[in-house]
Enzyme design. Structure first.
Site, PDB file in Angstrom:
ATOM      1  N   ASN A  48       1.558  86.032  51.403  1.00 62.10           N
ATOM      2  CA  ASN A  48       1.381  84.763  50.700  1.00 62.10           C
ATOM      3  C   ASN A  48       1.499  83.664  51.747  1.00 62.10           C
ATOM      4  OD1 ASN A  48       1.579  82.452  49.181  1.00 62.10           O
ATOM      5  ND2 ASN A  48       3.493  83.016  48.139  1.00 62.10           N
ATOM      6  N   TRP A  49       0.364  83.096  52.097  1.00 60.67           N
ATOM      7  CA  TRP A  49       0.360  82.123  53.200  1.00 60.67           C
ATOM      8  C   TRP A  49       0.846  80.743  52.764  1.00 60.67           C
ATOM      9  CZ3 TRP A  49      -4.907  83.245  56.228  1.00 60.67           C
ATOM     10  CH2 TRP A  49      -4.851  84.552  56.729  1.00 60.67           C
ATOM     11  N   LYS A  50       1.037  80.572  51.464  1.00 58.15           N
ATOM     12  CA  LYS A  50       1.527  79.280  50.933  1.00 58.15           C
ATOM     13  C   LYS A  50       0.680  78.126  51.473  1.00 58.15           C
ATOM     14  CE  LYS A  50       6.014  81.371  50.103  1.00 58.15           C
ATOM     15  NZ  LYS A  50       7.468  81.232  49.972  1.00 58.15           N
ATOM     16  N   GLU A  70      10.958  88.581  43.047  1.00 55.61           N
ATOM     17  CA  GLU A  70      11.330  87.691  44.139  1.00 55.61           C
ATOM     18  C   GLU A  70      12.561  86.879  43.717  1.00 55.61           C
ATOM     19  OE1 GLU A  70       7.854  86.860  46.993  1.00 55.61           O
ATOM     20  OE2 GLU A  70       7.751  85.364  45.419  1.00 55.61           O
ATOM     21  N   SER A  88      12.342  87.013  52.085  1.00 54.84           N
ATOM     22  CA  SER A  88      12.859  87.271  53.430  1.00 54.84           C
ATOM     23  C   SER A  88      12.641  88.712  53.899  1.00 54.84           C
ATOM     24  CB  SER A  88      14.336  86.874  53.529  1.00 54.84           C
ATOM     25  OG  SER A  88      14.482  85.481  53.307  1.00 54.84           O
ATOM     26  N   GLY A 104      12.523  82.409  51.632  1.00 61.39           N
ATOM     27  CA  GLY A 104      12.542  81.431  52.716  1.00 61.39           C
ATOM     28  C   GLY A 104      13.937  81.121  53.241  1.00 61.39           C
ATOM     29  N   GLU A 151       7.990  79.013  43.254  1.00 58.36           N
ATOM     30  CA  GLU A 151       7.698  77.633  43.673  1.00 58.36           C
ATOM     31  C   GLU A 151       6.830  76.934  42.629  1.00 58.36           C
ATOM     32  OE1 GLU A 151       6.256  78.694  47.570  1.00 58.36           O
ATOM     33  OE2 GLU A 151       8.297  79.273  48.131  1.00 58.36           O
ATOM     34  N   GLY A 187       6.227  86.045  52.728  1.00 61.52           N
ATOM     35  CA  GLY A 187       5.938  84.642  53.000  1.00 61.52           C
ATOM     36  C   GLY A 187       5.898  84.379  54.494  1.00 61.52           C
ATOM     37  N   GLY A 188       6.978  83.848  55.036  1.00 61.84           N
ATOM     38  CA  GLY A 188       7.022  83.425  56.436  1.00 61.84           C
ATOM     39  C   GLY A 188       6.513  84.464  57.433  1.00 61.84           C
ATOM     40  N   HIS A 205       4.613  82.277  40.813  1.00 61.97           N
ATOM     41  CA  HIS A 205       5.537  82.224  41.953  1.00 61.97           C
ATOM     42  C   HIS A 205       6.655  81.233  41.627  1.00 61.97           C
ATOM     43  CE1 HIS A 205       7.184  81.500  45.913  1.00 61.97           C
ATOM     44  NE2 HIS A 205       6.648  82.643  46.269  1.00 61.97           N
TER      45      HIS A 205
END
Ligand code: 13P
Length: 251
Positions: free
Chosen positions: A11-13, A168, A213, A174, A98, A234-235, A96
């Protein structure tokens, strides 16, 4: 042993330029050969076309991070599931945390989006998970129930077989603080049991990803748990080397 094929999704956000998205996609496409798992990347909407071209012919699937609940109409600024499907996308992430927390998306809306994704012949990746406060006050099961019941009611239990669920925990996203493999397995098993009470075959076949994470150094342990079928990253998905290392950890 189940027949579930692992899935690792990036997920490149809200990151990247056209050039950096293409470069990342190409690096990933160049490294996925001979992996036993399915690999998926989800760039921003504006990069879908360029990324589609960059991964052409490679064993990498394309997805989006969100879509509208409606297929068309007067909804300024929205992107519909059929528009996403036109890029050859096979998946759309919905719900998600977010989106739920920052954009006020209710479980009802998330369920409508999941339905819209299926109606466009793609699979929704339905995100669920609790905040630290909810976990610490003993609300884990009730939060999961509320989030999952909305999609089960809207799609029907049989259609859940054609979805992916992503657990999640909000406190792990994150933060660098992943759930332990035991904590994650416990929740994945709760989710599968809830589905099994409605339909054992759906529960046995649906893939449940862990997100929060995930890094190259904890992926293998997480993915080796019975009810964890891969990850939503994510990251660490923004770097080809670490993302590919995580994909490798499913083998
Ligand atoms: P991180 O891997 O950066 O914690 O993000 C997880 C996530 O939100 C994936 O959807």
């Amino acid at each position: 042993m189940s027949a579930r094929t692992s899935l690792v999704a990036g997920n490149w956000k809200l990151n990247g330029t056209r050039a950096s998205a293409v470069a990342l996609a190409k690096d990933i496409a160049g490294g996925v050969e001979a992996l036993g798992s399915e690999v998926l990347i989800c760039p921003g909407f504006a990069h879908l076309g360029d990324v589609q071209a960059a991964i052409a012919g490679a064993s990498v699937a394309l997805g989006a991070q969100n879509c509208a609940a409606e297929a068309s109409g007067a909804f300024t600024g929205e992107v519909a599931a059929p528009m996403v499907a036109e890029f050859g996308a096979q998946y759309v992430i919905v719900g998600h945390s977010e989106r739920r927390a920052l954009f006020g998306e209710s479980s009802e809306l998330v369920a409508s989006k999941a339905l819209a994704v299926q109606q466009a012949n793609m699979q929704p990746i339905i995100c669920v998970g609790e905040t630290l406060e909810q976990r610490e006050s003993g609300q884990l099961q009730s939060v999961l129930d509320e989030q999952l019941n909305a999609v089960i009611d809207k799609l029907g239990i049989a259609a859940i077989a054609h979805t992916v669920i992503a657990y999640e925990p909000v406190w792990a996203i994150g933060t660098g603080k992943s759930a332990s493999s035991e904590q994650a397995q416990e929740v994945h098993s709760m989710i599968r049991k809830k589905l099994a009470d409605l339909d054992e075959s759906v529960a046995g076949n649906v893939r449940i990803l862990y997100g929060g994470s995930v890094k190259p150094d904890n992926a293998e342990e997480l993915f080796s748990q019975t009810d964890i079928d891969g990850g939503l990253i994510g990251g660490a998905a923004l770097n080809a080397e670490s993302f590919l290392a995580i994909c490798q950890a499913t083998d």
